[in-house]
Design a protein around this motif. Sequence first.
Motif, mmCIF file in Angstrom:
data_model
loop_
_atom_site.group_PDB
_atom_site.id
_atom_site.type_symbol
_atom_site.label_atom_id
_atom_site.label_comp_id
_atom_site.label_asym_id
_atom_site.label_seq_id
_atom_site.Cartn_x
_atom_site.Cartn_y
_atom_site.Cartn_z
ATOM 1 N N PHE A 112 -64.759 20.212 8.639
ATOM 2 C CA PHE A 112 -66.265 19.527 9.525
ATOM 3 C C PHE A 112 -66.342 17.820 9.086
ATOM 4 C CE2 PHE A 112 -68.896 20.870 12.593
ATOM 5 C CZ PHE A 112 -68.905 22.459 12.548
ATOM 6 N N GLY A 113 -66.155 16.934 10.225
ATOM 7 C CA GLY A 113 -66.318 15.952 9.232
ATOM 8 C C GLY A 113 -67.542 14.852 8.166
ATOM 9 N N THR A 114 -68.121 14.345 7.886
ATOM 10 C CA THR A 114 -69.335 13.971 6.542
ATOM 11 C C THR A 114 -70.386 13.949 7.802
ATOM 12 O OG1 THR A 114 -68.339 12.354 6.395
ATOM 13 C CG2 THR A 114 -68.321 13.677 4.862
ATOM 14 N N GLN A 160 -74.301 15.862 4.640
ATOM 15 C CA GLN A 160 -73.211 16.301 4.502
ATOM 16 C C GLN A 160 -72.312 16.917 5.956
ATOM 17 O OE1 GLN A 160 -71.108 16.389 1.445
ATOM 18 N NE2 GLN A 160 -72.850 15.373 0.225
ATOM 19 N N GLY A 161 -71.523 17.617 5.473
ATOM 20 C CA GLY A 161 -70.839 17.738 6.944
ATOM 21 C C GLY A 161 -70.929 19.712 7.135
ATOM 22 N N LEU A 162 -70.542 20.133 7.709
ATOM 23 C CA LEU A 162 -71.123 21.180 7.562
ATOM 24 C C LEU A 162 -69.871 22.232 6.443
ATOM 25 C CD1 LEU A 162 -72.420 21.007 10.226
ATOM 26 C CD2 LEU A 162 -71.884 23.302 10.322
ATOM 27 N N TYR A 194 -69.635 17.643 17.939
ATOM 28 C CA TYR A 194 -70.482 18.300 18.011
ATOM 29 C C TYR A 194 -71.141 17.279 17.654
ATOM 30 C CZ TYR A 194 -68.785 23.319 17.109
ATOM 31 O OH TYR A 194 -68.208 24.437 17.490
ATOM 32 N N PHE A 229 -70.965 15.514 14.182
ATOM 33 C CA PHE A 229 -69.548 15.782 14.069
ATOM 34 C C PHE A 229 -68.344 15.680 14.281
ATOM 35 C CE2 PHE A 229 -72.123 16.139 9.646
ATOM 36 C CZ PHE A 229 -73.625 16.962 10.102
ATOM 37 N N PRO A 255 -75.866 22.534 15.569
ATOM 38 C CA PRO A 255 -74.887 21.837 16.260
ATOM 39 C C PRO A 255 -74.162 22.178 17.264
ATOM 40 C CG PRO A 255 -73.958 21.890 13.708
ATOM 41 C CD PRO A 255 -75.422 22.681 14.485
ATOM 42 N N GLN A 303 -75.470 16.939 17.364
ATOM 43 C CA GLN A 303 -77.312 17.681 16.284
ATOM 44 C C GLN A 303 -78.340 17.100 16.836
ATOM 45 O OE1 GLN A 303 -76.183 18.146 11.518
ATOM 46 N NE2 GLN A 303 -77.608 20.116 12.343
ATOM 47 N N TYR A 361 -71.599 28.699 7.374
ATOM 48 C CA TYR A 361 -71.892 27.660 6.847
ATOM 49 C C TYR A 361 -72.932 27.125 6.160
ATOM 50 C CZ TYR A 361 -67.460 27.165 10.413
ATOM 51 O OH TYR A 361 -66.604 26.774 11.761
ATOM 52 N N LEU A 379 -64.286 26.320 10.924
ATOM 53 C CA LEU A 379 -63.856 24.499 11.253
ATOM 54 C C LEU A 379 -64.146 23.311 10.116
ATOM 55 C CD1 LEU A 379 -66.132 24.593 14.586
ATOM 56 C CD2 LEU A 379 -63.619 24.260 14.624
#
Lengths: 112, 113
Positions: A102-104, B41-43, A36, A89, A44, A38, B35, A100
């Motif tokens: 997600f990574g950071t 940070q990520g979601l 994604y 992401f 995103p 953003q 979310y 989902l």
Amino acid sequence: QQQVKQSPQSLIVQKGGIPIINCAYENTAFDYFPWYQQFPGKGPALLIAIRPDVSEKKEGRFTISFNKSAKQFSLHIMDSQPGDSATYFCAASTGGGNKLTFGTGTQLKVEL
Amino acid sequence: GAGVSQSPSNKVTEKGKDVELRCDPISGHTALYWYRQRLGQGLEFLIYFQGNSAPDKSGLPSDRFSAERTGESVSTLTIQRTQQEDSAVYLCASSLMRGETQYFGPGTRLLVL
């Protein structure tokens, strides 16, 4: 437990360069791996996604490389442009796109 | 047609107050997701609705968090007795059905003072 690890946290490249963002996962049940994009103040947006039955997928200037045995996947952006500057992401899910993980995130800046 | 919309876009509240966040999914989308995105940070997945099936609440961090959805329309996320650690952007996404591409709204930025 962080199930999807993303690196680097931030990345600066020159216009025309090829930024590469990497992700590693732990859950072998994951079967859907989207990326994604953003922009600040926006939600995103799906860029490209891959399933584990292929090792590479290209859509325009964006390519996902997938290594099932290493449990890693990466995003490559060809001929990067300043308009590609955003946060990227990676994510993963089971059941073909359910909730989902997600990574950071990676903050990409493409300089002129 | 219109994308996913969320309201309010920003919310500032005092610790201990309840807040209600709203999500309008894309028309015809049967699946809806909430979310949370903390700064930098990520979601994090919170909850998922699919049609009239029981929601997947496995991501809700505490019993202060709850969400409702009537049929395949609007959803509300409620946070009771807000805490400072609840400060985040709350994002809603919808998809045509389970497993399809998730389309995200712009989010609600919540700040708990």
